[in-house]
Structures are given as C-alpha cells and as structure tokens.
Motif scaffolding. Structure first.
Motif, short mmCIF file in Angstrom:
data_model
loop_
_atom_site.label_atom_id
_atom_site.label_comp_id
_atom_site.label_asym_id
_atom_site.label_seq_id
_atom_site.Cartn_x
_atom_site.Cartn_y
_atom_site.Cartn_z
N UNK A 10 51.06 -35.57 -48.03
CA UNK A 10 51.81 -35.39 -49.79
C UNK A 10 52.04 -33.93 -50.11
N UNK A 11 50.23 -32.90 -49.71
CA UNK A 11 50.03 -32.22 -49.55
C UNK A 11 49.32 -31.87 -50.91
N UNK A 12 48.45 -32.69 -51.08
CA UNK A 12 47.55 -32.84 -51.97
C UNK A 12 45.86 -31.90 -51.19
N UNK A 13 45.16 -31.43 -52.24
CA UNK A 13 44.31 -31.39 -51.45
C UNK A 13 42.66 -32.84 -51.97
N UNK A 14 42.37 -32.76 -51.04
CA UNK A 14 41.20 -33.85 -50.52
C UNK A 14 39.71 -33.33 -50.06
N UNK A 15 39.46 -33.15 -51.48
CA UNK A 15 37.44 -32.35 -51.32
C UNK A 15 36.72 -33.01 -50.41
N UNK A 16 36.93 -34.62 -50.52
CA UNK A 16 36.32 -35.26 -49.54
C UNK A 16 35.96 -36.61 -49.26
N UNK A 17 36.20 -37.42 -48.09
CA UNK A 17 36.28 -39.19 -48.03
C UNK A 17 34.86 -38.67 -47.59
N UNK A 58 46.47 -37.76 -58.85
CA UNK A 58 46.12 -37.95 -59.66
C UNK A 58 45.17 -37.04 -60.19
N UNK A 59 44.90 -35.76 -59.51
CA UNK A 59 43.82 -34.50 -59.96
C UNK A 59 44.52 -32.94 -58.98
N UNK A 60 43.84 -32.24 -59.03
CA UNK A 60 44.07 -30.83 -58.21
C UNK A 60 42.82 -31.07 -57.17
N UNK A 61 41.62 -31.36 -57.54
CA UNK A 61 40.92 -31.72 -56.09
C UNK A 61 40.76 -32.79 -56.12
N UNK A 62 40.82 -33.66 -55.44
CA UNK A 62 40.60 -35.19 -55.04
C UNK A 62 39.53 -35.68 -54.15
N UNK A 63 38.36 -35.91 -54.87
CA UNK A 63 37.07 -36.88 -53.81
C UNK A 63 37.78 -38.50 -53.88
N UNK A 64 37.12 -38.89 -52.40
CA UNK A 64 38.03 -40.53 -52.14
C UNK A 64 36.49 -41.27 -51.99
N UNK A 65 35.90 -42.04 -53.08
CA UNK A 65 34.72 -42.64 -53.16
C UNK A 65 35.05 -44.13 -52.38
N UNK A 66 33.48 -44.50 -51.41
CA UNK A 66 34.40 -46.18 -51.13
C UNK A 66 34.23 -46.80 -49.97
N UNK A 67 34.89 -47.90 -49.39
CA UNK A 67 34.49 -48.46 -48.21
C UNK A 67 35.91 -48.91 -48.14
N UNK A 68 36.03 -49.10 -46.77
CA UNK A 68 37.46 -49.98 -46.06
C UNK A 68 38.58 -48.72 -45.65
N UNK A 69 39.55 -49.81 -45.15
CA UNK A 69 40.63 -49.07 -44.68
C UNK A 69 41.67 -48.49 -45.35
N UNK A 70 41.31 -48.46 -47.50
CA UNK A 70 42.01 -47.88 -47.41
C UNK A 70 41.50 -47.14 -48.32
N UNK A 71 40.56 -46.70 -48.28
CA UNK A 71 40.35 -45.55 -48.77
C UNK A 71 40.29 -43.99 -47.73
N UNK A 72 40.55 -44.77 -46.30
CA UNK A 72 40.81 -43.33 -45.75
C UNK A 72 43.06 -43.77 -45.28
N UNK A 73 42.81 -45.07 -45.35
CA UNK A 73 44.63 -43.91 -45.82
C UNK A 73 45.35 -43.89 -46.86
N UNK A 74 44.14 -43.81 -48.13
CA UNK A 74 44.78 -43.20 -49.45
C UNK A 74 44.97 -42.10 -49.55
#
Length: 462
Positions: free
Chosen positions: A176-183, A153-169
């Motif tokens: 897959x090679x994406x840049x995860x800026x933070x959880x 969905x972007x070049x530098x992605x932040x994941x916000x929320x809670x639950x197992x799905x947050x960490x899984x995604x």
C-alpha cells in the motif's frame, strides 16, 4: 425437535457459510454480528461510503476472489436471513441470549432453539517491556486500520511476532506504499525448514508464504529470524525497538510497532453457553470441545464453527460453517447431502493437518511470555506487572482466577482477553506447573464492555 429460532453469532466466513447453507434448505436464520457488514476480520469490508474505498484486489490480495464470492453470496441472499449487524451478544443462557445494538444503544433478549457460534478470533499478544507506549498496536489492529480506514499506524513501522499474519500484514503495508522498517520474527529459521514437509500438504498456502517472503526481500525489507524482543523504547511514544538475536543485540528506529503471535480463539460465549472446554496443546489454549461436524460437547443444539473453536484459517472456517449447518439440519430431521458432508469432513481434516505444520513453523514462544521482567506491565487494563502476578504464587494462588482476586490481573475492560495467555504462562512458570494446570480466566457476562444505561432495563426483541 421443533422448528424454533436458529441463531448464528458471527458473520465471518464460518457464520456466512452456515447461514447460506441453512437458506439453501429453505430456512431463515437470525444472524447477529458486531460488524456493519458480513466478512469477519479476514474479509472485512470497507464502509459503503467515504473516501477509504479500495478494490478487493488491493484489500485481500490472493484472497480477493474468495472474499468477493462470500460478500456477493451473502448480499444476493439477504432476504433469506434476519441479519442484525452492529449487534453484540454479551450473554448466553440455555434457550436465551442477551444482545446489544450499538446503533441505538438498545439492549434486548432473544430466544433460540438452535445456536451456531462462529465467534472468530483475536490477536494473541505477548507483552514486551514498553508495549503500552503510544504507537504500539496489535497486528490485527494494524490490519484493520489499513483495510477499513485506509490508513497506516505510522510512517515507519516495525512488525514483531511470528506466524503467517506477521508477513501478510507487513506485505500489505508495503504494497500500500507504507514504509516497513523491519519484520522481526521470534521463530528460528530452522523451525520453518523443519515444518516444510508438512506445509507441502497445503501447497497453495506454502506457495503464498514463500511469495510474501520473497516479495519483502526483493524490496530490501529487513527480515530477522530468531528474535528475542528486549524493550520498546521512547519518551512520549515509541522511537526504537531493541532486541537480541543469536548474532548479538540490535535496535531499529520506528514510530509505530505492530505485534502479535498468531490468533487466539474467542471462546467466552461458548463457555457461557455451557460448552465443555478442553486444553488444546497445539493452540496452547482452552477450546470448546465438539464432534467432527461441530456439535458442541455439553449443551444440546449448540454448534461451533470457525476460528472460535480452534485456529485453522478462513478456508477451514467456511468448511466448518457449512458442516455445522448440515449437522443442525440433520438433528432437525432434515435429509441432507451425505456425500457433501463426507467431502467437507475430509477437507476440514486436511486444513487442520496443515495448521499443525504452521504451528511447527511458527511456534508460540511461551518461554518468552513466562520470562517477562517483574517490572513490565502485563495487564494494561489494571496496570498489573508481571512481578505482582508472580507474587501471588508465593501466597497461595494456584490457578489464574485466584491470582486475579489477589492482584486484579485480567479484571479490567478486556477481562483477560489480551493478557490472559501470557498471565497463564507466567503463573505456571512461577509455580513450576504445566500451563494447563493453572486454568484460564472464567468467562463472565458481559463478554465485552457495555454502557451501564441500557443495562437498567431489558426489552425482548420481536
């Protein structure tokens, strides 16, 4: 009971396992599903053709073997089903449902005598100021983009929320090679530690969670607990997410944000079918009531299975699907394997106990929803702010549907499927009542948007 048409709505893990069980007993159910192929959201299958195909291992990780088995079993038994993919069920009445085929824009009616609803779940969203900016997605949407379309969905992605799905995604994106800026997790670390004894009842699930966390940390991906999101910033699209923690305020730059707080059961069709609903404090949601085998409370010959009857995960959904099919068979007078039924009941009870521990580890931050600032958009379909909803409480809106009539919250395309949980928390807090006291948005057909043209004339399906 006569041998009338058996219809299954949904071809995810619950619907697929229900269909396979009925086929094993020599019956041929009709399966209606919105997706082109079976698997549901959790085991969503990529297109048959195209450049976006990835291996099952890449798509499903630890769950690859389960996904392959579910897909393979369905494909091998395809002659045993009347499978109608890309079909939306948008209305259910006693003995009859209304459907719509996306491919040829065809509306139809279908009689049923037994009905298994395996309608699944969708993202549970808490609006954050700025959440309607381009670049903000739901967690489920971000996962679909990766699984089905092979893109981020972007070049530098932040994941916000809670639950197992947050960490899984987040893991899937980084893998897959994406840049995860933070959880950014709104649940405090102490809640997870407190839930550890309960999570040990499901050691496999617990181990996978720890592995995802360790994998992300090993790659120096920032993980922050006990977060309180403040604002999603940016001019034309998201550029930063600002948040508070017990240690102070912070901000992270990004060009995309995926947010979600677990899942919410899709109950609209169950409600239209006449199923009795009750408030479930664990899921903090109204759910259709059913017995241990999935028989719905209220209408006869309606059965419920999977996350649509309460969030419990893919393994539980498969178990519930088989149980519901066995209940249907028993009600038809068919001799079923009672030992297998007893085993499935015990297995399902174990899954639900583990789910209770997960809800303790990742509590739904209802106070965060209730505190949404007055000027923040709550209902994106109708552009209704939290303040406009609170104002209805000062008139005489004592429950959600009356508030909807006053300010149009939940009246748009999604009919409150996105804003409903937060709207209930806001109205309840404004009235000083428990959230169950303000009710829910009543389900109305069509449960999802439809073109007007095919609604002009109904045509019975063969």
């Amino acid at each position: 009971m006569t041998a009338g048409r058996m219809v299954i709505v949904g071809a995810g893990p619950a619907g697929t396992r229900a269909a396979l069980t009925l086929a094993r007993y020599g019956l041929k159910p009709t399966i209606l599903d919105e997706a082109p192929r079976n698997g549901g959201q959790i085991y969503r299958r990529p297109p048959l053709e195209g450049e976006f195909c990835r291996s099952a291992q890449a798509l499903y990780g630890f769950e690859a073997a389960k996904a392959r088995r579910l897909h393979r079993d369905f494909d091998r038994n395809s002659d045993a089903f009347d499978h109608r993919p890309e079909t939306l069920v948008w209305e259910i009445e006693p003995g009859r449902l209304q459907g719509y085929r996306y491919a040829d824009r065809h509306r139809f009616s279908l009689d049923w005598e037994s009905l298994i609803l395996a309608t699944g779940a969708t993202d549970r969203i808490i609006p954050v100021p700025g959440w309607t900016k381009p670049g903000v997605y739901s967690l489920g949407g971000a996962q679909v983009a990766l699984k089905y379309q092979g893109c981020a969905i972007g070049r530098r992605v932040v994941f916000l929320g809670s639950g197992p799905l947050l960490y899984l995604v987040a893991y899937q994106y980084a893998k897959a090679g994406g840049e995860v800026a933070a959880v950014l997790d709104t649940a405090p670390w102490a809640a997870k530690r407190h839930a550890a004894p309960g999570l040990l009842r499901a050691p496999g699930l617990f181990a996978k969670g720890l592995w995802y966390l360790a994998w992300l940390k090993a790659r120096r991906i920032r993980i922050v607990h006990d977060v309180r999101p403040i604002e999603i910033m940016g001019q034309d699209r998201i550029s930063n997410i600002g948040f508070d923690t017990p240690a102070g305020s912070d901000s992270i730059g990004c060009d995309a944000l995926a947010l979600g707080w677990g899942l919410r059961s899709e109950i609209q069709l169950a409600e239209l079918a006449g199923c009795r609903l009750g408030f479930d404090p664990l899921n903090r949601q109204w759910l259709p009531e059913r017995d241990a085998d999935g028989r719905a409370a209220g209408p006869k010959h309606v059965y419920l299975a999977g996350d649509g009857a309460g969030i419990a995960g893919a393994d539980a959904a498969e178990t519930a699907g088989e149980l519901a099919a066995l209940a249907l068979l028993a009600d038809r007078g068919t001799a079923i394997d009672r030992n297998r039924q007893a085993l499935l009941r015990r297995r399902l009870a174990g899954f639900r106990a583990a789910r209770a521990a997960l809800e303790t580890a990742f509590p739904y931050p209802h106070a965060l929803a209730a505190a949404l600032p007055n000027n923040a958009v709550l209902c994106r379909c109708e552009n209704v702010t939290a303040g406009e909803l609170r104002a209805t409480a000062r008139i005489d809106a004592t429950e959600l549907n009356r508030a909807k009539a006053y300010c149009r919250v939940g009246m748009g395309r999604c009919q409150g499927r996105v804003c409903g949980p937060a709207a209930a928390e806001i109205l309840a807090a404004a009235l000083g009542k428990p959230v169950e006291a303000v009710g829910r948005f009543r389900a109305q057909p069509p449960v999802k948007p439809l073109p007007l043209e095919p609604l002009a004339e109904a045509e019975p399906a063969p």
